[in-house]
Design a protein around this motif. Structure first.
Motif, PDB file in Angstrom:
ATOM      1  N   ARG A 147       0.837  -1.203   0.000  1.00  0.00           N
ATOM      2  CA  ARG A 147       0.000   0.000   0.000  1.00  0.00           C
ATOM      3  C   ARG A 147       0.876   1.259   0.000  1.00  0.00           C
ATOM      4  O   ARG A 147       0.621   2.201  -0.740  1.00  0.00           O
ATOM      5  CB  ARG A 147      -0.956   0.018   1.194  1.00  0.00           C
ATOM      6  CG  ARG A 147      -1.937   1.198   1.167  1.00  0.00           C
ATOM      7  CD  ARG A 147      -2.884   1.185   2.361  1.00  0.00           C
ATOM      8  NE  ARG A 147      -3.991   0.275   2.213  1.00  0.00           N
ATOM      9  CZ  ARG A 147      -5.151   0.582   1.643  1.00  0.00           C
ATOM     10  NH1 ARG A 147      -5.364   1.782   1.178  1.00  0.00           N
ATOM     11  NH2 ARG A 147      -6.120  -0.306   1.568  1.00  0.00           N
ATOM     12  N   HIS A 148       1.925   1.263   0.815  1.00  0.00           N
ATOM     13  CA  HIS A 148       2.838   2.404   0.873  1.00  0.00           C
ATOM     14  C   HIS A 148       3.517   2.615  -0.493  1.00  0.00           C
ATOM     15  O   HIS A 148       3.626   3.746  -0.966  1.00  0.00           O
ATOM     16  CB  HIS A 148       3.887   2.179   1.965  1.00  0.00           C
ATOM     17  CG  HIS A 148       4.923   3.247   2.013  1.00  0.00           C
ATOM     18  ND1 HIS A 148       4.685   4.491   2.563  1.00  0.00           N
ATOM     19  CD2 HIS A 148       6.203   3.271   1.554  1.00  0.00           C
ATOM     20  CE1 HIS A 148       5.771   5.229   2.441  1.00  0.00           C
ATOM     21  NE2 HIS A 148       6.708   4.510   1.838  1.00  0.00           N
ATOM     22  N   SER A 149       3.953   1.534  -1.123  1.00  0.00           N
ATOM     23  CA  SER A 149       4.607   1.631  -2.432  1.00  0.00           C
ATOM     24  C   SER A 149       3.655   2.157  -3.503  1.00  0.00           C
ATOM     25  O   SER A 149       4.036   2.983  -4.335  1.00  0.00           O
ATOM     26  CB  SER A 149       5.167   0.269  -2.853  1.00  0.00           C
ATOM     27  OG  SER A 149       6.176  -0.153  -1.970  1.00  0.00           O
ATOM     28  N   VAL A 150       2.425   1.664  -3.481  1.00  0.00           N
ATOM     29  CA  VAL A 150       1.426   2.140  -4.454  1.00  0.00           C
ATOM     30  C   VAL A 150       1.136   3.618  -4.215  1.00  0.00           C
ATOM     31  O   VAL A 150       1.097   4.417  -5.161  1.00  0.00           O
ATOM     32  CB  VAL A 150       0.135   1.293  -4.382  1.00  0.00           C
ATOM     33  CG1 VAL A 150      -0.979   1.941  -5.192  1.00  0.00           C
ATOM     34  CG2 VAL A 150       0.397  -0.129  -4.864  1.00  0.00           C
ATOM     35  N   ARG A 151       0.960   4.010  -2.961  1.00  0.00           N
ATOM     36  CA  ARG A 151       0.685   5.425  -2.646  1.00  0.00           C
ATOM     37  C   ARG A 151       1.840   6.314  -3.116  1.00  0.00           C
ATOM     38  O   ARG A 151       1.625   7.373  -3.696  1.00  0.00           O
ATOM     39  CB  ARG A 151       0.434   5.622  -1.154  1.00  0.00           C
ATOM     40  CG  ARG A 151      -0.026   7.040  -0.818  1.00  0.00           C
ATOM     41  CD  ARG A 151      -0.421   7.212   0.641  1.00  0.00           C
ATOM     42  NE  ARG A 151      -1.337   6.204   1.144  1.00  0.00           N
ATOM     43  CZ  ARG A 151      -2.627   6.123   0.834  1.00  0.00           C
ATOM     44  NH1 ARG A 151      -3.180   6.991   0.020  1.00  0.00           N
ATOM     45  NH2 ARG A 151      -3.381   5.165   1.359  1.00  0.00           N
ATOM     46  N   ALA A 152       3.068   5.882  -2.888  1.00  0.00           N
ATOM     47  CA  ALA A 152       4.231   6.659  -3.326  1.00  0.00           C
ATOM     48  C   ALA A 152       4.221   6.823  -4.846  1.00  0.00           C
ATOM     49  O   ALA A 152       4.451   7.926  -5.361  1.00  0.00           O
ATOM     50  CB  ALA A 152       5.523   5.992  -2.862  1.00  0.00           C
ATOM     51  N   LEU A 153       3.937   5.759  -5.570  1.00  0.00           N
ATOM     52  CA  LEU A 153       3.867   5.826  -7.024  1.00  0.00           C
ATOM     53  C   LEU A 153       2.792   6.806  -7.478  1.00  0.00           C
ATOM     54  O   LEU A 153       3.033   7.668  -8.334  1.00  0.00           O
ATOM     55  CB  LEU A 153       3.586   4.440  -7.615  1.00  0.00           C
ATOM     56  CG  LEU A 153       3.281   4.438  -9.112  1.00  0.00           C
ATOM     57  CD1 LEU A 153       4.556   4.593  -9.909  1.00  0.00           C
ATOM     58  CD2 LEU A 153       2.536   3.172  -9.501  1.00  0.00           C
ATOM     59  N   VAL A 154       1.601   6.677  -6.894  1.00  0.00           N
ATOM     60  CA  VAL A 154       0.482   7.542  -7.283  1.00  0.00           C
ATOM     61  C   VAL A 154       0.810   9.010  -7.025  1.00  0.00           C
ATOM     62  O   VAL A 154       0.512   9.878  -7.839  1.00  0.00           O
ATOM     63  CB  VAL A 154      -0.810   7.101  -6.554  1.00  0.00           C
ATOM     64  CG1 VAL A 154      -1.914   8.131  -6.693  1.00  0.00           C
ATOM     65  CG2 VAL A 154      -1.276   5.745  -7.081  1.00  0.00           C
ATOM     66  N   ARG A 155       1.462   9.287  -5.912  1.00  0.00           N
ATOM     67  CA  ARG A 155       1.815  10.670  -5.589  1.00  0.00           C
ATOM     68  C   ARG A 155       2.944  11.197  -6.470  1.00  0.00           C
ATOM     69  O   ARG A 155       2.863  12.312  -6.991  1.00  0.00           O
ATOM     70  CB  ARG A 155       2.200  10.793  -4.121  1.00  0.00           C
ATOM     71  CG  ARG A 155       0.994  10.690  -3.212  1.00  0.00           C
ATOM     72  CD  ARG A 155       1.369  10.800  -1.759  1.00  0.00           C
ATOM     73  NE  ARG A 155       0.170  10.784  -0.924  1.00  0.00           N
ATOM     74  CZ  ARG A 155       0.197  10.729   0.380  1.00  0.00           C
ATOM     75  NH1 ARG A 155       1.360  10.690   1.033  1.00  0.00           N
ATOM     76  NH2 ARG A 155      -0.924  10.720   1.056  1.00  0.00           N
TER      77      ARG A 155
END
Length: 146
Positions: A13-21
């Motif tokens: 989830r943290h990795s996906v959020r970082a990518l999206v941001r």
């Protein structure tokens, strides 16, 4: 064990959020999740390929723990959150479809709450470039007027 699985979910989830941001791609990921899970057949193949390419490093990094379908569905959930929508409880366990299975039945992969949130996602691509993408009625209002 369970603690390892929970940590893997948090890390993904943290990795996906970082990518999206970093890529500023919440609308794209929202629409990708919506389109790939069978809600629309008019999805632009180039747009799909671009979004999937963004996720490729995550597919590779987490392939031992999560399916590609898991990563795409989580990207949709995170995108909703990043667009000021609600946090969607996410759980892994989706099975990837093979190439001959073009459209997945969303009811197999998403809870009722996830499906309601995903219905909003189809209109993310309808806003004009540069428009502020936020979870809410303005997306629907634009789609009705357009």
């Amino acid at each position: 064990g369970r603690e390892d699985a929970d940590e893997a979910r948090r890390e993904l989830r943290h990795s996906v959020r970082a990518l999206v941001r970093v890529e500023d791609c919440a609308p794209r990921m929202a629409y990708l999740s919506w389109a790939l899970f069978g809600w629309t057949r008019g999805f632009d193949a180039a747009e799909r390929d671009a979004a999937m390419a963004m996720l490729e490093p995550l597919f590779e990094r987490y392939k031992q723990a999560f399916s590609r379908a898991d990563v795409v569905s989580l990207a949709g959930c995170v995108a909703v959150e990043e667009l000021s929508g609600p946090r969607i409880a996410w759980r892994p366990g989706r099975v990837d479809a093979d190439e001959s299975d073009c459209f997945w039945d969303a009811s197999t992969y998403f809870s009722a709450q996830e499906q309601v949130a995903l219905r909003w996602l189809d209109s993310c691509h309808a806003l004009p470039p540069g428009a502020k993408h936020r979870f809410g009625n303005e997306v629907f209002a634009h789609a009705v007027v357009a």
